[in-house]
Structure formats: C-alpha cells, structure tokens
Motif scaffolding. Structure first.
Motif, PDB file in Angstrom:
ATOM      1  N   THR A 295       3.308   0.706  -8.594  1.00 32.72           N
ATOM      2  CA  THR A 295       3.715   1.289  -7.451  1.00 32.72           C
ATOM      3  C   THR A 295       2.731   2.014  -6.460  1.00 32.72           C
ATOM      4  OG1 THR A 295       5.762   1.233  -8.036  1.00 32.72           O
ATOM      5  CG2 THR A 295       5.423   2.532  -6.161  1.00 32.72           C
ATOM      6  N   HIS A 296       1.930   2.677  -7.317  1.00 33.95           N
ATOM      7  CA  HIS A 296       0.973   3.444  -6.507  1.00 33.95           C
ATOM      8  C   HIS A 296      -0.369   2.718  -6.128  1.00 33.95           C
ATOM      9  CE1 HIS A 296      -1.536   7.010  -5.609  1.00 33.95           C
ATOM     10  NE2 HIS A 296      -2.700   6.415  -6.419  1.00 33.95           N
ATOM     11  N   MET A 297      -0.834   1.646  -7.040  1.00 34.40           N
ATOM     12  CA  MET A 297      -1.480   0.674  -6.553  1.00 34.40           C
ATOM     13  C   MET A 297      -1.058  -0.281  -5.075  1.00 34.40           C
ATOM     14  SD  MET A 297      -3.557  -1.412  -9.620  1.00 34.40           S
ATOM     15  CE  MET A 297      -2.255  -1.869 -10.399  1.00 34.40           C
ATOM     16  N   VAL A 298       0.153  -0.416  -5.005  1.00 40.59           N
ATOM     17  CA  VAL A 298       0.714  -1.351  -4.142  1.00 40.59           C
ATOM     18  C   VAL A 298       0.647  -0.280  -2.772  1.00 40.59           C
ATOM     19  CG1 VAL A 298       2.903  -2.265  -2.741  1.00 40.59           C
ATOM     20  CG2 VAL A 298       2.044  -2.830  -5.431  1.00 40.59           C
ATOM     21  N   GLU A 299       0.992   0.865  -2.860  1.00 38.93           N
ATOM     22  CA  GLU A 299       1.058   1.931  -1.803  1.00 38.93           C
ATOM     23  C   GLU A 299      -0.583   2.217  -1.165  1.00 38.93           C
ATOM     24  OE1 GLU A 299       4.710   4.619  -3.273  1.00 38.93           O
ATOM     25  OE2 GLU A 299       2.545   5.152  -3.776  1.00 38.93           O
TER      26      GLU A 299
ATOM     27  N   LYS B 146      -2.124   1.247   2.405  1.00 38.70           N
ATOM     28  CA  LYS B 146      -2.917   2.088   3.243  1.00 38.70           C
ATOM     29  C   LYS B 146      -4.479   1.651   3.501  1.00 38.70           C
ATOM     30  CE  LYS B 146       0.337   6.044   1.552  1.00 38.70           C
ATOM     31  NZ  LYS B 146      -0.040   7.101   0.807  1.00 38.70           N
ATOM     32  N   GLY B 147      -4.770   0.709   2.942  1.00 48.82           N
ATOM     33  CA  GLY B 147      -6.141   0.076   3.189  1.00 48.82           C
ATOM     34  C   GLY B 147      -7.119   0.746   2.336  1.00 48.82           C
ATOM     35  N   ARG B 148      -6.381   1.767   1.215  1.00 49.75           N
ATOM     36  CA  ARG B 148      -7.646   2.430   0.344  1.00 49.75           C
ATOM     37  C   ARG B 148      -7.930   1.406  -1.180  1.00 49.75           C
ATOM     38  NH1 ARG B 148      -5.289   7.750  -0.785  1.00 49.75           N
ATOM     39  NH2 ARG B 148      -7.485   8.184  -1.646  1.00 49.75           N
ATOM     40  N   LEU B 149      -7.322   0.172  -1.025  1.00 47.17           N
ATOM     41  CA  LEU B 149      -7.747  -0.944  -2.137  1.00 47.17           C
ATOM     42  C   LEU B 149      -7.730  -2.158  -1.207  1.00 47.17           C
ATOM     43  CD1 LEU B 149      -5.608  -0.125  -5.155  1.00 47.17           C
ATOM     44  CD2 LEU B 149      -8.089   0.164  -4.888  1.00 47.17           C
ATOM     45  N   ASP B 150      -8.426  -3.101  -1.351  1.00 45.15           N
ATOM     46  CA  ASP B 150      -8.422  -4.228  -0.721  1.00 45.15           C
ATOM     47  C   ASP B 150      -7.515  -5.430  -1.359  1.00 45.15           C
ATOM     48  OD1 ASP B 150     -10.196  -3.358   1.126  1.00 45.15           O
ATOM     49  OD2 ASP B 150     -12.068  -3.927  -0.595  1.00 45.15           O
ATOM     50  N   ALA B 151      -7.704  -5.341  -2.849  1.00 44.73           N
ATOM     51  CA  ALA B 151      -6.683  -6.167  -3.515  1.00 44.73           C
ATOM     52  C   ALA B 151      -6.256  -5.809  -4.838  1.00 44.73           C
ATOM     53  CB  ALA B 151      -7.451  -7.460  -3.588  1.00 44.73           C
ATOM     54  N   MET B 152      -5.239  -6.393  -5.479  1.00 51.71           N
ATOM     55  CA  MET B 152      -5.052  -6.271  -7.005  1.00 51.71           C
ATOM     56  C   MET B 152      -4.234  -7.627  -7.390  1.00 51.71           C
ATOM     57  SD  MET B 152      -1.464  -4.089  -5.954  1.00 51.71           S
ATOM     58  CE  MET B 152      -0.627  -4.134  -7.445  1.00 51.71           C
ATOM     59  N   LEU B 153      -4.193  -7.434  -8.912  1.00 49.21           N
ATOM     60  CA  LEU B 153      -3.568  -8.429  -9.436  1.00 49.21           C
ATOM     61  C   LEU B 153      -2.330  -7.984  -9.951  1.00 49.21           C
ATOM     62  CD1 LEU B 153      -6.464  -9.963 -11.679  1.00 49.21           C
ATOM     63  CD2 LEU B 153      -5.558 -11.013  -9.768  1.00 49.21           C
ATOM     64  N   VAL B 154      -1.198  -8.916  -9.802  1.00 46.85           N
ATOM     65  CA  VAL B 154       0.035  -8.324 -10.021  1.00 46.85           C
ATOM     66  C   VAL B 154       1.038  -9.492 -10.272  1.00 46.85           C
ATOM     67  CG1 VAL B 154       0.995  -8.440  -7.600  1.00 46.85           C
ATOM     68  CG2 VAL B 154       1.964  -6.784  -9.316  1.00 46.85           C
ATOM     69  N   GLU B 155       2.133  -9.332 -11.046  1.00 45.33           N
ATOM     70  CA  GLU B 155       3.092 -10.218 -11.370  1.00 45.33           C
ATOM     71  C   GLU B 155       3.998 -10.321 -10.209  1.00 45.33           C
ATOM     72  OE1 GLU B 155       2.568  -7.594 -13.529  1.00 45.33           O
ATOM     73  OE2 GLU B 155       1.494  -8.836 -15.176  1.00 45.33           O
ATOM     74  N   PRO B 156       4.157 -11.663  -9.845  1.00 41.94           N
ATOM     75  CA  PRO B 156       5.024 -11.591  -8.661  1.00 41.94           C
ATOM     76  C   PRO B 156       6.461 -10.947  -8.683  1.00 41.94           C
ATOM     77  CG  PRO B 156       4.282 -13.825  -9.133  1.00 41.94           C
ATOM     78  CD  PRO B 156       3.675 -12.791 -10.175  1.00 41.94           C
ATOM     79  N   GLU B 157       7.132 -10.905  -9.695  1.00 41.86           N
ATOM     80  CA  GLU B 157       8.413 -10.280 -10.036  1.00 41.86           C
ATOM     81  C   GLU B 157       8.348  -8.848  -9.809  1.00 41.86           C
ATOM     82  OE1 GLU B 157       8.257 -13.835 -13.106  1.00 41.86           O
ATOM     83  OE2 GLU B 157       6.699 -11.878 -12.448  1.00 41.86           O
ATOM     84  N   GLU B 158       6.929  -8.235 -10.323  1.00 41.36           N
ATOM     85  CA  GLU B 158       6.884  -6.634 -10.211  1.00 41.36           C
ATOM     86  C   GLU B 158       6.652  -6.444  -8.899  1.00 41.36           C
ATOM     87  OE1 GLU B 158       4.759  -2.916 -12.331  1.00 41.36           O
ATOM     88  OE2 GLU B 158       3.785  -5.183 -12.670  1.00 41.36           O
ATOM     89  N   LEU B 159       5.905  -7.032  -8.074  1.00 49.03           N
ATOM     90  CA  LEU B 159       5.512  -6.909  -6.550  1.00 49.03           C
ATOM     91  C   LEU B 159       6.828  -7.188  -5.908  1.00 49.03           C
ATOM     92  CD1 LEU B 159       3.515  -6.279  -4.420  1.00 49.03           C
ATOM     93  CD2 LEU B 159       3.172  -8.877  -4.253  1.00 49.03           C
ATOM     94  N   ALA B 160       7.698  -8.095  -6.011  1.00 45.64           N
ATOM     95  CA  ALA B 160       8.868  -8.206  -5.435  1.00 45.64           C
ATOM     96  C   ALA B 160       9.831  -7.031  -5.525  1.00 45.64           C
ATOM     97  CB  ALA B 160       9.599  -9.510  -5.754  1.00 45.64           C
ATOM     98  N   TRP B 161       9.871  -6.433  -6.784  1.00 44.13           N
ATOM     99  CA  TRP B 161      10.759  -5.259  -6.913  1.00 44.13           C
ATOM    100  C   TRP B 161      10.246  -3.885  -6.141  1.00 44.13           C
ATOM    101  CZ3 TRP B 161       9.891  -0.447  -9.423  1.00 44.13           C
ATOM    102  CH2 TRP B 161      11.006   0.203  -9.628  1.00 44.13           C
ATOM    103  N   ILE B 162       9.073  -3.955  -6.143  1.00 42.09           N
ATOM    104  CA  ILE B 162       8.176  -2.604  -5.473  1.00 42.09           C
ATOM    105  C   ILE B 162       8.435  -2.913  -3.907  1.00 42.09           C
ATOM    106  CG2 ILE B 162       5.997  -1.656  -4.938  1.00 42.09           C
ATOM    107  CD1 ILE B 162       5.415  -2.578  -7.716  1.00 42.09           C
ATOM    108  N   LEU B 163       8.523  -4.122  -3.620  1.00 42.94           N
ATOM    109  CA  LEU B 163       8.472  -4.159  -2.084  1.00 42.94           C
ATOM    110  C   LEU B 163       9.922  -4.215  -1.575  1.00 42.94           C
ATOM    111  CD1 LEU B 163       5.835  -7.025  -1.280  1.00 42.94           C
ATOM    112  CD2 LEU B 163       5.687  -4.416  -1.052  1.00 42.94           C
ATOM    113  N   ALA B 164      10.814  -4.565  -2.445  1.00 41.61           N
ATOM    114  CA  ALA B 164      12.356  -4.429  -2.011  1.00 41.61           C
ATOM    115  C   ALA B 164      12.672  -3.011  -2.216  1.00 41.61           C
ATOM    116  CB  ALA B 164      13.286  -5.015  -3.227  1.00 41.61           C
TER     117      ALA B 164
END
Length: 159
Positions: free
Chosen positions: A70-74, A78-96
């Motif tokens: 979740t911290h990485m997604v934040e 915010k533009g402090r990272l350019d990219a990350m690898l993530v499971e789609p299910e986890e990203l969907a949960w975080i963005l929800a």
C-alpha cells in the motif's frame, strides 16, 4: 506454518506505473522493455517475483524495496516511484480502499508474466493435522460448488 490446499491462483503480475510516464506502444511490453526506460522501481522486500523476474531485477540498479505494498502504491501515485510490480488482485483491493490514487496510476500487462502463485490459508503450528485435513476437505467441497465458480469468474481468478 501450515498451509491449506490452494484456494485459487493469482492473475499474472502486472506493472503499475505513474499515469504520466510514456509506455512503449507494444500491445504488452516485456519487463525488460520497461526496465530499459530507466525508471525507479518499487519492489516488495523479501518477496520473489518468480525466478525469471528475480534474475532480471537483480541487475537493475534503480530499485527500492518496501515491506508494505500500500505504501508503494501511495508513493507511486505521489510520483516518488515510477513503477512497481504487483498482483492485480492486491492492487485492485488497495485502489478500492483508496480510490483517489486510481487517477495517478496505470496498469500495464506484461507479455512475459506467468500465471501468479497459488493462494493458501496460512495456519500456525498449533493447528493440528486433523484440523488441517478438515480445512482442506472444506476447501475441496467448496471448490465443487457453483458458488465457488461464480466467485472465481466474478473476480477473474484462476482456480
């Protein structure tokens, strides 16, 4: 720890990138294509992305490791990272849970990403083998029901 029979398999790992970054115009780029852009990548600490990706990432100099996805997604939003690898299910949960981040992130499916790992229920050593057997039997019983397939289809998972 003791692990149950698998409940499902994750979808293939994706790259989440800042929405403002130019992405190669191929249908689905390879991870190496995105790494060639020289972006700063966020990766999970102590996590394997699979032997092939782990090998590719070992030689990539601009990665930062984090314990919390979740911290990485934040940081990505915010533009402090350019990219990350993530499971789609986890990203969907975080963005929800944090829908305001969605506008700043784009998901890129990777041509060389394989089917994700199997998901199990993790239990402590205090759970007896008999209890584990009952849990596994319940999982197998549920997997045979139409409700299981409906859940899998609705979430676009792989059994």
């Amino acid at each position: 720890a003791r692990f149950s029979e698998p409940l499902y398999r994750n979808q293939p790992t994706v790259a989440a990138v800042r929405a403002t970054l130019p992405v190669p115009e191929t249908r689905s780029p390879f991870l190496a294509d995105l790494l060639a852009a020289g972006w700063i990548w966020g990766l999970r600490q102590g996590f394997s992305y699979g032997a092939e990706y782990d090998q590719i990432l070992t030689g990539y100099p601009t990665t930062k490791r984090f314990a919390d996805t979740t911290h990485m997604v934040e940081l990505l939003a915010k533009g402090r990272l350019d990219a990350m690898l993530v499971e789609p299910e986890e990203l969907a949960w975080i963005l929800a849970a944090k829908p305001d981040l969605r506008k700043d992130i784009r998901v890129i499916r990777l041509a060389d990403s394989t089917l994700g790992g199997r998901r199990h229920i993790m239990c402590g050593q205090g759970v007896s083998p008999g209890e584990m057997a009952r849990l596994d039997a319940a999982i197998e019983s549920f997997r045979a029901k139409p409700q299981y397939q409906s859940l899998i289809d609705g979430l676009r998972l792989t059994p």
